[in-house]
Design a protein around this motif. Structure first.
Motif, PDB file in Angstrom:
ATOM      1  N   LEU A   1      10.566   2.137  10.286  1.00  0.00           N
ATOM      2  CA  LEU A   1       9.653   2.695  11.292  1.00  0.00           C
ATOM      3  C   LEU A   1       8.626   1.646  11.696  1.00  0.00           C
ATOM      4  O   LEU A   1       8.355   0.709  10.948  1.00  0.00           O
ATOM      5  CB  LEU A   1       8.923   3.922  10.728  1.00  0.00           C
ATOM      6  N   LEU A   2       8.022   1.836  12.855  1.00  0.00           N
ATOM      7  CA  LEU A   2       7.067   0.848  13.362  1.00  0.00           C
ATOM      8  C   LEU A   2       5.902   0.607  12.392  1.00  0.00           C
ATOM      9  O   LEU A   2       5.542  -0.536  12.119  1.00  0.00           O
ATOM     10  CB  LEU A   2       6.533   1.293  14.738  1.00  0.00           C
ATOM     11  N   ASP A   3       5.343   1.698  11.838  1.00  0.00           N
ATOM     12  CA  ASP A   3       4.194   1.485  10.947  1.00  0.00           C
ATOM     13  C   ASP A   3       4.612   0.773   9.655  1.00  0.00           C
ATOM     14  O   ASP A   3       3.876  -0.040   9.105  1.00  0.00           O
ATOM     15  CB  ASP A   3       3.412   2.790  10.665  1.00  0.00           C
ATOM     16  N   LYS A   4       5.847   1.051   9.224  1.00  0.00           N
ATOM     17  CA  LYS A   4       6.381   0.347   8.049  1.00  0.00           C
ATOM     18  C   LYS A   4       6.567  -1.138   8.376  1.00  0.00           C
ATOM     19  O   LYS A   4       6.346  -2.009   7.536  1.00  0.00           O
ATOM     20  CB  LYS A   4       7.711   0.997   7.678  1.00  0.00           C
ATOM     21  N   ARG A   5       6.942  -1.435   9.613  1.00  0.00           N
ATOM     22  CA  ARG A   5       7.092  -2.840  10.052  1.00  0.00           C
ATOM     23  C   ARG A   5       5.734  -3.547  10.001  1.00  0.00           C
ATOM     24  O   ARG A   5       5.652  -4.716   9.617  1.00  0.00           O
ATOM     25  CB  ARG A   5       7.680  -2.889  11.467  1.00  0.00           C
ATOM     26  N   PHE A   6       4.678  -2.826  10.372  1.00  0.00           N
ATOM     27  CA  PHE A   6       3.338  -3.418  10.274  1.00  0.00           C
ATOM     28  C   PHE A   6       3.065  -3.800   8.815  1.00  0.00           C
ATOM     29  O   PHE A   6       2.541  -4.865   8.529  1.00  0.00           O
ATOM     30  CB  PHE A   6       2.236  -2.426  10.692  1.00  0.00           C
ATOM     31  N   GLN A   7       3.431  -2.886   7.911  1.00  0.00           N
ATOM     32  CA  GLN A   7       3.182  -3.153   6.482  1.00  0.00           C
ATOM     33  C   GLN A   7       3.953  -4.384   6.012  1.00  0.00           C
ATOM     34  O   GLN A   7       3.478  -5.126   5.165  1.00  0.00           O
ATOM     35  CB  GLN A   7       3.594  -1.951   5.633  1.00  0.00           C
ATOM     36  N   GLN A   8       5.155  -4.597   6.583  1.00  0.00           N
ATOM     37  CA  GLN A   8       5.930  -5.770   6.165  1.00  0.00           C
ATOM     38  C   GLN A   8       5.218  -7.050   6.598  1.00  0.00           C
ATOM     39  O   GLN A   8       5.218  -8.047   5.879  1.00  0.00           O
ATOM     40  CB  GLN A   8       7.359  -5.675   6.723  1.00  0.00           C
ATOM     41  N   CYS A   9       4.591  -7.028   7.788  1.00  0.00           N
ATOM     42  CA  CYS A   9       3.798  -8.188   8.210  1.00  0.00           C
ATOM     43  C   CYS A   9       2.580  -8.358   7.302  1.00  0.00           C
ATOM     44  O   CYS A   9       2.191  -9.468   6.977  1.00  0.00           O
ATOM     45  CB  CYS A   9       3.357  -8.065   9.667  1.00  0.00           C
ATOM     46  N   MET A  10       1.980  -7.239   6.902  1.00  0.00           N
ATOM     47  CA  MET A  10       0.827  -7.320   6.003  1.00  0.00           C
ATOM     48  C   MET A  10       1.238  -7.972   4.684  1.00  0.00           C
ATOM     49  O   MET A  10       0.545  -8.845   4.164  1.00  0.00           O
ATOM     50  CB  MET A  10       0.235  -5.921   5.744  1.00  0.00           C
ATOM     51  N   ASP A  11       2.392  -7.570   4.170  1.00  0.00           N
ATOM     52  CA  ASP A  11       2.924  -8.160   2.940  1.00  0.00           C
ATOM     53  C   ASP A  11       3.123  -9.665   3.106  1.00  0.00           C
ATOM     54  O   ASP A  11       2.687 -10.455   2.282  1.00  0.00           O
ATOM     55  CB  ASP A  11       4.297  -7.552   2.619  1.00  0.00           C
ATOM     56  N   ASN A  12       3.795 -10.045   4.195  1.00  0.00           N
ATOM     57  CA  ASN A  12       4.092 -11.457   4.427  1.00  0.00           C
ATOM     58  C   ASN A  12       2.832 -12.295   4.539  1.00  0.00           C
ATOM     59  O   ASN A  12       2.805 -13.445   4.106  1.00  0.00           O
ATOM     60  CB  ASN A  12       4.881 -11.640   5.729  1.00  0.00           C
ATOM     61  N   ALA A  13       1.808 -11.724   5.163  1.00  0.00           N
ATOM     62  CA  ALA A  13       0.585 -12.493   5.396  1.00  0.00           C
ATOM     63  C   ALA A  13      -0.449 -12.282   4.288  1.00  0.00           C
ATOM     64  O   ALA A  13      -1.581 -12.733   4.397  1.00  0.00           O
ATOM     65  CB  ALA A  13      -0.006 -12.112   6.755  1.00  0.00           C
ATOM     66  N   LEU A  14      -0.007 -11.620   3.203  1.00  0.00           N
ATOM     67  CA  LEU A  14      -0.869 -11.364   2.054  1.00  0.00           C
ATOM     68  C   LEU A  14      -2.135 -10.571   2.411  1.00  0.00           C
ATOM     69  O   LEU A  14      -3.215 -10.864   1.927  1.00  0.00           O
ATOM     70  CB  LEU A  14      -1.251 -12.677   1.346  1.00  0.00           C
ATOM     71  N   LEU A  15      -1.969  -9.585   3.287  1.00  0.00           N
ATOM     72  CA  LEU A  15      -3.072  -8.677   3.601  1.00  0.00           C
ATOM     73  C   LEU A  15      -2.822  -7.397   2.816  1.00  0.00           C
ATOM     74  O   LEU A  15      -1.681  -6.946   2.728  1.00  0.00           O
ATOM     75  CB  LEU A  15      -3.088  -8.318   5.096  1.00  0.00           C
ATOM     76  N   ALA A  16      -3.883  -6.814   2.240  1.00  0.00           N
ATOM     77  CA  ALA A  16      -3.700  -5.557   1.513  1.00  0.00           C
ATOM     78  C   ALA A  16      -3.058  -4.556   2.469  1.00  0.00           C
ATOM     79  O   ALA A  16      -3.420  -4.495   3.646  1.00  0.00           O
ATOM     80  CB  ALA A  16      -5.052  -5.042   1.026  1.00  0.00           C
ATOM     81  N   LYS A  17      -2.061  -3.805   1.952  1.00  0.00           N
ATOM     82  CA  LYS A  17      -1.314  -2.904   2.827  1.00  0.00           C
ATOM     83  C   LYS A  17      -2.145  -1.687   3.209  1.00  0.00           C
ATOM     84  O   LYS A  17      -2.639  -0.977   2.342  1.00  0.00           O
ATOM     85  CB  LYS A  17      -0.045  -2.429   2.115  1.00  0.00           C
ATOM     86  N   ILE A  18      -2.267  -1.443   4.499  1.00  0.00           N
ATOM     87  CA  ILE A  18      -2.949  -0.232   4.971  1.00  0.00           C
ATOM     88  C   ILE A  18      -1.953   0.921   4.801  1.00  0.00           C
ATOM     89  O   ILE A  18      -0.800   0.807   5.229  1.00  0.00           O
ATOM     90  CB  ILE A  18      -3.366  -0.378   6.448  1.00  0.00           C
ATOM     91  N   PRO A  19      -2.373   2.030   4.145  1.00  0.00           N
ATOM     92  CA  PRO A  19      -1.418   3.112   3.866  1.00  0.00           C
ATOM     93  C   PRO A  19      -0.879   3.787   5.132  1.00  0.00           C
ATOM     94  O   PRO A  19      -1.627   3.946   6.106  1.00  0.00           O
ATOM     95  CB  PRO A  19      -2.232   4.118   3.048  1.00  0.00           C
ATOM     96  N   LEU A  20       0.392   4.189   5.091  1.00  0.00           N
ATOM     97  CA  LEU A  20       0.985   4.958   6.191  1.00  0.00           C
ATOM     98  C   LEU A  20       0.183   6.249   6.351  1.00  0.00           C
ATOM     99  O   LEU A  20      -0.220   6.856   5.371  1.00  0.00           O
ATOM    100  CB  LEU A  20       2.445   5.325   5.868  1.00  0.00           C
ATOM    101  N   GLY A  21      -0.043   6.645   7.576  1.00  0.00           N
ATOM    102  CA  GLY A  21      -0.726   7.916   7.823  1.00  0.00           C
ATOM    103  C   GLY A  21      -2.243   7.834   7.775  1.00  0.00           C
ATOM    104  O   GLY A  21      -2.922   8.793   8.143  1.00  0.00           O
ATOM    105  N   SER A  22      -2.780   6.693   7.309  1.00  0.00           N
ATOM    106  CA  SER A  22      -4.243   6.574   7.282  1.00  0.00           C
ATOM    107  C   SER A  22      -4.766   6.416   8.703  1.00  0.00           C
ATOM    108  O   SER A  22      -4.023   6.026   9.612  1.00  0.00           O
ATOM    109  CB  SER A  22      -4.668   5.370   6.443  1.00  0.00           C
ATOM    110  N   LYS A  23      -6.036   6.703   8.881  1.00  0.00           N
ATOM    111  CA  LYS A  23      -6.626   6.611  10.214  1.00  0.00           C
ATOM    112  C   LYS A  23      -6.435   5.198  10.793  1.00  0.00           C
ATOM    113  O   LYS A  23      -6.073   5.032  11.967  1.00  0.00           O
ATOM    114  CB  LYS A  23      -8.127   6.944  10.116  1.00  0.00           C
ATOM    115  N   GLU A  24      -6.624   4.182   9.966  1.00  0.00           N
ATOM    116  CA  GLU A  24      -6.498   2.795  10.418  1.00  0.00           C
ATOM    117  C   GLU A  24      -5.071   2.499  10.867  1.00  0.00           C
ATOM    118  O   GLU A  24      -4.837   1.802  11.851  1.00  0.00           O
ATOM    119  CB  GLU A  24      -6.873   1.817   9.300  1.00  0.00           C
ATOM    120  N   MET A  25      -4.091   3.024  10.097  1.00  0.00           N
ATOM    121  CA  MET A  25      -2.695   2.741  10.429  1.00  0.00           C
ATOM    122  C   MET A  25      -2.305   3.429  11.738  1.00  0.00           C
ATOM    123  O   MET A  25      -1.627   2.836  12.580  1.00  0.00           O
ATOM    124  CB  MET A  25      -1.806   3.222   9.276  1.00  0.00           C
ATOM    125  N   VAL A  26      -2.735   4.677  11.908  1.00  0.00           N
ATOM    126  CA  VAL A  26      -2.416   5.401  13.145  1.00  0.00           C
ATOM    127  C   VAL A  26      -3.084   4.686  14.325  1.00  0.00           C
ATOM    128  O   VAL A  26      -2.482   4.505  15.388  1.00  0.00           O
ATOM    129  CB  VAL A  26      -2.864   6.883  13.054  1.00  0.00           C
TER     130      VAL A  26
END
Ligand code: HEC
Length: 257
Positions: A210-235
């Motif tokens: 899913l698109l939001d999961k894809r964002f998390q994969q970029c966060m992982d790659n760039a060593l950014l703490a993962k923003i949780p799915l469904g959180s206000k920031e992620m939406v």
């Protein structure tokens, strides 16, 4: 030369390897062949089919339309406008979250956003909007305006050990440069059309994403703490990125590297 400049500007050696040879494109010939085969025979279609079964058993389009307050025949255009403010939730939500709401409404056990069930049902539901143009309205109401502003903040916020933001790699002046041989995609370009092409089958992960999961994969790659799915920031991030390609035709499931 351009690749070297982005490495020097943004990253340490860990992320930027030897990036000198211009002929090293984003995909090897074998990968390009595999990509073409996947486009013809997208494994994510299985998820659409399974998602339809799960969705029909748990909710059905009629009950879903009723819950979100639209006519069943208007669902495709409605689905093309997510994330959006939903009265029953009293906030801006993603398509996946409305499935959770509809299940809760029907007193069913609600699967987690990370679950395979949610992935499949969301992929199916989004596919009902195929050929529609994404029609997110970030000025529709106060809640959407706030989420758009928050999404831009999240996109531009520098985080993690390397102080990177999404914008560090996806800003207009940097897209097209290469990182670890991957061209940095312009999330606003019609070829990427982020909002219209996800959920997509990711070749490098061998799974539908899913698109939001894809964002998390970029966060992982760039060593950014993962923003949780469904959180206000992620939406909010999804609102901001979806709006970049508003008007692009939806064609899901996509196929991505
Ligand atoms: C260190 C650089 C870097 C950072 C930081 C970064 N990305 Fe990416 N992103 C990439 C690269 C490279 C790709 C393409 C990878 C590929 O094709 O396999 C990509 C791909 C994507 C895609 C898929 C585009 C498509 O094809 O549809 C999305 C969406 C995305 N990034 C969102 C984000 C978001 C949101 C953030 C911030 C949380 C972010 N990225 C941070 C480098 C980065």
């Amino acid at each position: 030369m351009r690749t070297l400049s982005i490495c020097a500007a943004l990253l340490s050696v860990a992320l930027c390897g030897a990036l000198n040879a211009e002929e090293k494109l984003s995909m090897s010939d074998a990968d390009k062949k595999m990509y073409a085969e996947l486009v013809d025979n997208n494994p994510a279609e299985m998820d659409v089919a399974e998602g339809e079964q799960l969705f029909s058993a748990a909710i059905g389009t009629e009950a879903y339309a009723k819950m979100v307050g639209v006519k069943e025949k208007d669902l495709p255009a409605y689905i093309a406008g997510f994330p959006r403010y939903v009265e029953a939730a009293k906030r801006v939500v993603t398509l996946s979250q409305t499935i959770q709401m509809a299940m809760a409404d029907r007193s069913q056990a609600v699967p987690k956003l990370e679950s395979k069930e949610m992935l499949k049902m969301t992929t199916y539901l989004k596919s009902l909007a195929n050929e529609q143009k994404t029609n997110i309205d970030v000025k529709a109401n106060k809640a959407m305006k706030e989420m758009m502003a928050l999404g831009q903040d999240v996109f531009e916020q520098r985080r993690g050990g390397r102080g990177l933001s999404c914008n560090s790699c996806h800003s207009a002046d940097i897209v097209g440069q290469r990182l670890r041989m991957q061209p940095l995609p312009d999330l606003g370009a019609s070829v990427t059309a982020a909002a219209g092409t996800w959920p997509a089958y990711r070749m490098t992960k061998s799974e539908t994403t899913l698109l939001d999961k894809r964002f998390q994969q970029c966060m992982d790659n760039a060593l950014l703490a993962k923003i949780p799915l469904g959180s206000k920031e992620m939406v909010a991030l999804e609102v901001y990125i979806t709006n970049k390609t508003k008007g692009n035709a939806i064609q899901v499931p996509g196929v991505k590297r």
